[in-house]
Design an enzyme around this catalytic site. Structure first.
Site: not given
Ligand code: FAD
Length: 836
Positions: A21, A38, A41-42, A278, A280, A282-283, A434
């Site tokens: 975008r 996409s 996961n939640c 680079i 970074a 997310g989690d 309140k």
């Molecule tokens: P992800 O969304 O996990 O994406 C990371 C991706 O990177 C994965 O698909 C993985 O395959 C890929 N990957 C990793 N290493 C490599 C590599 N070397 N090469 C290629 N691909 C790679 N959070 C909330 O806030 N509320 C909720 O209700 C909630 N519920 C959840 C329920 C479940 C069951 C789970 C599993 C998680 C939940 N979460 C929730 C957490 C939330 O999903 C994560 O915080 C969020 O998805 C993190 O985003 P991300 O992009 O860091 O990682």
């Protein structure tokens, strides 16, 4: 510019779309190890029960849509295995073919997420042990459930994912056990807030083991045995492991990017790693926790998405955005409750060495008089100068909006005083004039301006444990509430009578006050303070919080694993005072009578118990009563009540924020022949006054005694006769004096127009009446009516009637006329006689 993004879900997919975008010309390669980009996961846990019916609903965007709409070169089933930072090349492996190749980049964005922790326990590779992180994990769980007769589940880990999985397995009708290594589930909550969820899980018939860990798994032919450190063995047809995640840093470590002390990839305010090309998100990254300013790992979808968007902007526009840190705002559906938190909790504040104060409030999700109000419990943590440091909320309705308001207040730099000024949307179906957030602000502000001092449940429990003889512990609830249960060693002085008992208390010694939720304790605090008492504290969150927190938290041994049936509820009750469920259909036919239902929704404690008592009274022995209440403490209260009254409690269950109990009326125990003097268990009340507060006190005590099965007599004399006058009395010709009396006095119980203190020419009565109305307290007329219905004996004093010129026709139905002999007769049979 060519950008490679590693990880195609929350952070990665968001960043890819945002980059497009921002820049039509950018070359974007999105690399994802898994099959899907996409996905939701939640939402994964909710497909287990069928709440999210279609698996396809979890696939938020398809690869082809992403390619068509955003012209992103999506490479799923492709793993990034190495980064050469010097040549700016990523080595990719096609997981289908095994081929490896290099892809160059100008900027690289890592969003690889987190990996589930999987300890090396004996037997962990069993085909019955699962994790839940992605769609293939879910597919494995679903096919196991489809292909096997799964009746028993063990979920390991009481975090967000563990609880969601346990809830959905339970919803699917599978007997579910949750095992948690620490003494509480839901680490972001403080213990007393998690205790509300523990208690709810008991009502949901979920077996819960706290402070216990898995040692090993052993496969048998048709099940797996889970060995716990405590020595317990659980049999399971499915085991789901959810004991936490750690940042996925393999790629980052391989490229020698800096890793923070918490184990996450270190980034700066622009979300750049130690290599400026680079980024970074997310989690996988270590963030700064907003309140403590310290590094932390907060694996949540909201921050991952926001960071993905921000990193995309910084890549294209050159570090224009700064990430301000993560507060950690989170919410979870824990069965019928919502549990939410923001900022830091007590443990985290202590660990970060941040001084704090706290308060717990229990408010209605909306006006109590509008149907369906549920309890919202809020814990607010704040600094001695009023900065909001964190908040937690638990309840069946309205938790999300309260917690979000507080999270927004923290973000906006508001303090606790500002919470009292927030103008929040109000109409009876949605809130209260309140709002619970305002209420939390009021309580916190009163603490800060020293007009109110609190003691928390833990300090009180510890003080009582060391048997501090000097502590005066006063329960300022009604006698009836006191009778239903109180804190051991507490003395009951109803707040309405406190002023009359001041000389019985020692102003120089420490004194702790408590009521049901804290409001009446606060009123009592103010009374005592203004009478020179110096060492007073009110129990934070009242008896409700205390009793939840000191209650047994685990819910063990509710399943008989050997032949998989629920154990006999009576046996469980005897064992642990714990949970039980049995459907009406399972009750032995010979012992089941007609089933009656009772709606006690919206009633505050002790309303549901009183209503239950009356309904039980009308039943014959053996008949069943199903009561539905919205007070979340009703499950616990009814257990105590059934024990006290000897009726059978057949089941307690929670559904959609309501507590549903099934009772069976027992036959009264045969009177044993004995030569011992009879126990005089009757209550006689002399109602002398028509002051609204005194009348309310007598009505509530009398109703409470009735509810506990005691015979009750009320003797109305002098001004007390006004209580039993009927509003629609026929016209009677009376002498002038009598007529004067009649017109000057209140016409009936609902028009009592004075109170014993702070009357202010009748204003006081009006004010109290309004407060009672707002808080859903029954009117004196209704309480009187329930006394008549409940079989209380009402006696009007003949002599007083003569003096005041009141005729029998002017009194409500069901009143007997009696003299002093009638009163003395009743009093003689009574264990307790009160003069009000
Ligand atoms: P992800 O969304 O996990 O994406 C990371 C991706 O990177 C994965 O698909 C993985 O395959 C890929 N990957 C990793 N290493 C490599 C590599 N070397 N090469 C290629 N691909 C790679 N959070 C909330 O806030 N509320 C909720 O209700 C909630 N519920 C959840 C329920 C479940 C069951 C789970 C599993 C998680 C939940 N979460 C929730 C957490 C939330 O999903 C994560 O915080 C969020 O998805 C993190 O985003 P991300 O992009 O860091 O990682």
């Amino acid at each position: 510019m060519k950008i490679i993004i590693v990880g195609g879900v929350a952070g990665g997919a968001t960043a890819a779309a945002r980059i497009r975008r921002n820049d039509e010309a950018a070359e974007i390669v999105l690399v994802e190890r898994g099959h899907y980009i996409s996905f939701a996961n939640c939402g994964l846990p909710y497909h287990i029960s069928g709440t999210i019916a279609e698996r396809e609903q979890l696939l938020v965007t398809s690869e082809s849509t992403f390619k068509d709409r955003y012209r992103v070169d999506v490479r799923s089933r492709t793993e990034a295995i190495a980064i050469d930072r010097k040549t700016k090349v990523v080595r990719l492996r096609d997981l289908a073919s095994g081929d490896e190749y290099d892809e160059s980049y100008d900027k690289l964005l890592l969003s690889p997420g987190a990996e589930p922790i999987r300890p090396k326990l004996p037997g962990i590779d069993s085909a019955r042990v699962f994790g839940l992180r992605n769609i293939p994990d879910l597919d494995r769980i679903m096919s196991h459930l489809d292909q096997n007769s799964v009746r028993r589940a063990v979920v390991i880990g009481g975090g967000f994912i563990g609880i969601e999985v346990a809830e959905n397995l339970n919803d699917k009708g599978i007997s579910t056990t949750l095992v948690e290594g620490t003494d509480q589930i839901l680490a972001p909550l403080d213990y007393e807030m998690a205790a509300i969820v523990h208690s709810h899980m008991r009502d949901k018939n979920v077996e819960l083991y706290l402070s216990d860990r898995v040692d090993q798994f052993e496969d048998k032919d048709d099940h797996t045995v889970v060995y716990l450190a405590s020595g317990r063995r659980l049999q399971a047809d499915i085991i789901v492991l959810a004991i936490g995640v750690r940042p996925e840093t393999t790629l980052a470590r391989g490229a020698a990017l800096e890793i923070g002390a918490t184990g996450g990839i270190k980034v700066n305010d622009h979300l750049q790693t130690s290599d400026s090309d680079i980024y970074a998100v997310g989690d996988a990254i270590e963030i700064t926790q907003t309140i403590s300013g310290k590094p932390a790992l907060i694996p949540l979808a909201g921050p991952a998405n926001r960071q993905g968007r921000m990193a995309a902007d910084n890549i294209i526009f050159g570090n224009t955005k700064q990430y301000k840190g993560t507060l950690g705002t989170a919410i979870l559906k824990a069965f019928d409750l919502a549990a939410a938190s923001t900022g830091l909790n007590e443990k985290q504040l202590r660990a970060a060495d941040v001084p704090f104060l706290s308060c717990v409030t229990h408010s209605g999700s909306h006006a109590s008089y509008y149907p369906g109000a549920k309890q919202v419990s809020i814990k607010l943590l704040f600094s001695p100068d009023g900065q909001i440091l964190g908040a937690q909320a638990v309840g069946a309705d309205g938790v999300d909006k309260r917690l979000d308001v507080i999270a927004t207040a923290i973000y906006g730099g508001l303090n606790v005083e500002d919470l009292t000024d927030l103008e929040l949307a109000y109409a009876p179906p949605f809130g209260s004039a309140k709002d619970p957030v305002n209420m939390a602000g009021y309580v916190a502000s009163n603490i800060l301006n020293h007009s109110h001092e609190l003691i928390d449940w833990r300090e009180l429990r510890d003080t009582l444990e060391i048997k501090d003889a000097k502590l005066q512990l006063i329960d300022v609830r009604t006698a009836e509430e006191f009778e239903f249960g109180s804190i051991p060693t507490a003395r009951n002085i109803d707040v309405n009578q406190l002023r009359e008992h001041l000389d019985e208390l020692d102003p120089e010694q420490p004194l702790v006050l408590f009521c049901q939720v804290g409001i009446r304790g606060y009123i009592a605090y103010r009374i005592l303070k203004q009478h020179g008492f110096t060492q007073i504290r009110n129990l934070s969150g009242g008896y409700k919080t205390y009793s939840w927190a000191v209650d047994k938290q685990s819910n063990p041994d509710i399943f008989d694993y050997e032949d998989l049936k629920r154990r006999d509820p009576a046996e469980i009750e005897a064992d642990i005072s714990g949970s039980c469920e049995v459907s009406a259909a399972l009750i032995a036919p010979e012992s089941s009578g007609e089933l009656h239902t009772l709606d006690a929704i919206g009633l505050q404690c002790p309303g549901p118990i009183m209503k239950t008592y009356k309904a039980m009274n009308a039943l014959d022995a053996g008949e069943l009563l199903e009561v539905t209440a919205s007070d979340p403490a009703f499950g616990r209260d009814i257990r105590a009540w059934a024990k006290k009254t000897g009726n059978d409690l057949l089941s307690v269950k929670a559904e959609k924020g309501l507590v549903i109990v099934l009772l069976r009326k027992t036959a009264p125990a045969p009177v044993a022949e004995t030569t011992a003097p009879a126990v005089r268990d009757k209550l006689t009340l002399v109602v002398f006054s028509d002051d609204l507060d005194k009348v309310m006190a007598s009505m509530i005590i009398a109703n409470g005694a009735l509810a506990m099965g005691k015979p009750v007599s009320l003797f109305f004399t002098f001004w007390g006769l006004d209580v039993i006058r009927r509003e629609d009395a026929p016209h009677i010709n009376k002498p002038m004096m009598d007529r004067m009396f009649s017109t000057m006095l209140p016409s009936d119980a609902d028009h009592l127009n004075s109170i014993s203190k702070m009357d202010m020419h009748g204003m006081g009565a009006k004010m109290i009446r309004k407060v009672m109305h707002d808080k859903g307290v029954e009117t004196p007329g209704n309480l009187l009516h329930s006394l008549v219905e409940g079989g209380a004996q009402l006696i009007a004093c003949q002599m007083s009637m003569d003096v005041m010129g009141i005729k029998e026709e002017e009194l409500i139905d069901g009143v007997e006329i009696g003299g002093v002999a009638a009163f003395l007769g009743e009093a003689g049979e009574s264990g307790t006689t009160l003069f009000i």
